[in-house]
Design a protein around this motif. Sequence first.
Motif, PDB file in Angstrom:
ATOM      1  N   THR A 173      -0.463  -0.882   5.978  1.00 30.08           N
ATOM      2  CA  THR A 173       0.064  -1.460   7.219  1.00 30.08           C
ATOM      3  C   THR A 173       1.406  -2.140   6.960  1.00 30.08           C
ATOM      4  N   HIS A 174       1.543  -2.693   5.746  1.00 21.52           N
ATOM      5  CA  HIS A 174       2.759  -3.433   5.397  1.00 21.52           C
ATOM      6  C   HIS A 174       3.726  -2.628   4.534  1.00 21.52           C
ATOM      7  N   PHE A 175       3.199  -1.658   3.793  1.00 24.53           N
ATOM      8  CA  PHE A 175       4.037  -0.864   2.898  1.00 24.53           C
ATOM      9  C   PHE A 175       3.708   0.621   3.069  1.00 24.53           C
ATOM     10  N   GLN A 176       4.724   1.389   3.396  1.00 27.42           N
ATOM     11  CA  GLN A 176       4.536   2.807   3.694  1.00 27.42           C
ATOM     12  C   GLN A 176       3.914   3.576   2.531  1.00 27.42           C
ATOM     13  N   ASN A 177       4.314   3.196   1.306  1.00 28.77           N
ATOM     14  CA  ASN A 177       3.796   3.866   0.101  1.00 28.77           C
ATOM     15  C   ASN A 177       3.987   2.940  -1.102  1.00 28.77           C
ATOM     16  N   LYS A 178       3.556   3.396  -2.251  1.00 29.83           N
ATOM     17  CA  LYS A 178       3.639   2.554  -3.445  1.00 29.83           C
ATOM     18  C   LYS A 178       5.087   2.258  -3.826  1.00 29.83           C
ATOM     19  N   THR A 179       5.957   3.227  -3.619  1.00 27.29           N
ATOM     20  CA  THR A 179       7.378   3.019  -3.953  1.00 27.29           C
ATOM     21  C   THR A 179       7.951   1.837  -3.172  1.00 27.29           C
ATOM     22  N   LYS A 180       7.596   1.742  -1.884  1.00 29.91           N
ATOM     23  CA  LYS A 180       8.076   0.621  -1.063  1.00 29.91           C
ATOM     24  C   LYS A 180       7.507  -0.709  -1.578  1.00 29.91           C
ATOM     25  N   LEU A 181       6.269  -0.674  -2.026  1.00 31.18           N
ATOM     26  CA  LEU A 181       5.649  -1.878  -2.589  1.00 31.18           C
ATOM     27  C   LEU A 181       6.334  -2.277  -3.892  1.00 31.18           C
ATOM     28  N   VAL A 182       6.610  -1.304  -4.748  1.00 35.05           N
ATOM     29  CA  VAL A 182       7.308  -1.572  -6.013  1.00 35.05           C
ATOM     30  C   VAL A 182       8.684  -2.169  -5.732  1.00 35.05           C
ATOM     31  N   GLU A 183       9.363  -1.628  -4.752  1.00 28.19           N
ATOM     32  CA  GLU A 183      10.684  -2.131  -4.371  1.00 28.19           C
ATOM     33  C   GLU A 183      10.605  -3.589  -3.934  1.00 28.19           C
ATOM     34  N   ALA A 184       9.604  -3.904  -3.119  1.00 23.94           N
ATOM     35  CA  ALA A 184       9.432  -5.276  -2.623  1.00 23.94           C
ATOM     36  C   ALA A 184       9.078  -6.241  -3.752  1.00 23.94           C
ATOM     37  N   THR A 185       8.223  -5.810  -4.669  1.00 19.84           N
ATOM     38  CA  THR A 185       7.829  -6.697  -5.768  1.00 19.84           C
ATOM     39  C   THR A 185       8.988  -6.893  -6.750  1.00 19.84           C
ATOM     40  N   ALA A 186       9.777  -5.853  -6.978  1.00 25.46           N
ATOM     41  CA  ALA A 186      10.939  -5.977  -7.870  1.00 25.46           C
ATOM     42  C   ALA A 186      11.927  -7.002  -7.303  1.00 25.46           C
ATOM     43  N   ASP A 187      12.144  -6.944  -5.980  1.00 20.93           N
ATOM     44  CA  ASP A 187      13.014  -7.919  -5.315  1.00 20.93           C
ATOM     45  C   ASP A 187      12.442  -9.321  -5.431  1.00 20.93           C
ATOM     46  N   HIS A 188      11.148  -9.424  -5.178  1.00 21.06           N
ATOM     47  CA  HIS A 188      10.452 -10.714  -5.244  1.00 21.06           C
ATOM     48  C   HIS A 188      10.611 -11.354  -6.633  1.00 21.06           C
ATOM     49  N   LEU A 189      10.382 -10.569  -7.669  1.00 21.02           N
ATOM     50  CA  LEU A 189      10.499 -11.074  -9.043  1.00 21.02           C
ATOM     51  C   LEU A 189      11.941 -11.447  -9.372  1.00 21.02           C
TER      52      LEU A 189
ATOM     53  N   GLN B 143      12.181   1.679 -15.002  1.00 20.70           N
ATOM     54  CA  GLN B 143      13.282   2.616 -15.279  1.00 20.70           C
ATOM     55  C   GLN B 143      12.770   4.060 -15.367  1.00 20.70           C
ATOM     56  N   LYS B 144      11.616   4.232 -15.981  1.00 16.25           N
ATOM     57  CA  LYS B 144      11.079   5.576 -16.223  1.00 16.25           C
ATOM     58  C   LYS B 144      10.495   6.214 -14.962  1.00 16.25           C
ATOM     59  N   TYR B 145       9.752   5.431 -14.179  1.00 20.12           N
ATOM     60  CA  TYR B 145       9.021   6.002 -13.050  1.00 20.12           C
ATOM     61  C   TYR B 145       9.652   5.736 -11.676  1.00 20.12           C
ATOM     62  N   TYR B 146      10.515   4.704 -11.613  1.00 16.77           N
ATOM     63  CA  TYR B 146      11.188   4.383 -10.349  1.00 16.77           C
ATOM     64  C   TYR B 146      12.677   4.148 -10.620  1.00 16.77           C
ATOM     65  N   PRO B 147      13.386   5.188 -11.074  1.00 13.79           N
ATOM     66  CA  PRO B 147      14.777   5.022 -11.538  1.00 13.79           C
ATOM     67  C   PRO B 147      15.745   4.487 -10.481  1.00 13.79           C
ATOM     68  N   LYS B 148      15.563   4.874  -9.218  1.00 16.34           N
ATOM     69  CA  LYS B 148      16.480   4.387  -8.173  1.00 16.34           C
ATOM     70  C   LYS B 148      16.327   2.887  -7.975  1.00 16.34           C
TER      71      LYS B 148
END
Length: 201
Positions: free
Chosen positions: A39-55, A100-105
């Motif tokens: 409901t909050h994150f379209q997919n895992k990539t979007k969640l990873v992006e949000a957590t990377a920003d958060h950290l 870097q390996k799994y979410y390079p962008k």
Amino acid sequence: MKDKIITKASDMFLNLGFKSVTMDDLASEMGISKKTIYTHFQNKTKLVEATADHLFYQINDGINAILREQLDPIEELYAIKTFVMHHLKNEKAAPQYQLQKYYPKIHEILKAKQFDVFQDCVIDNLNRGIEKGVFRKNIDIEFISRIYFIGTISIKDKEMFPVEMFPVPKLMDNYLEYHILGITTEKGRTILNNLIKEHQV
């Protein structure tokens, strides 16, 4: 709920790795349905992006708090290293390497943001070190700040620095000592040696 998901995901990604943690794992850990996460994150990539920003912003805030203390430049570097190591759980799951390996962008965007913050922080540190006589006057500040940044990224490569040979805390200590020894004056080396002794206790 979105913030709670990001907080829990951040903790799990740091402890277990970005690749290892699934959406099912996160839902189970939180006691919620996977549908709630989606409901909050379209997919895992979007969640990873949000957590990377958060950290990133959490660590940035912590570093800014240390900078405001106006410590001796060498003590400041140790304080920042200690804070980052604690916050990233000693990087036992190599989160940045997995990112870097799994979410390079996502990694490239994060790296650019880190570089901007890192440059300001390190250049200020180097300039104050020169003013206080703990760093040599003839160092090339732009070169040193960039090579130091590249090194902090590169030593997280677990293929080059396998954990069984290079435990993360020791690796970080060695790299920081290597950086400081290359630019210190005699006065700076005295401060460094005292800090090394303190950290060995």
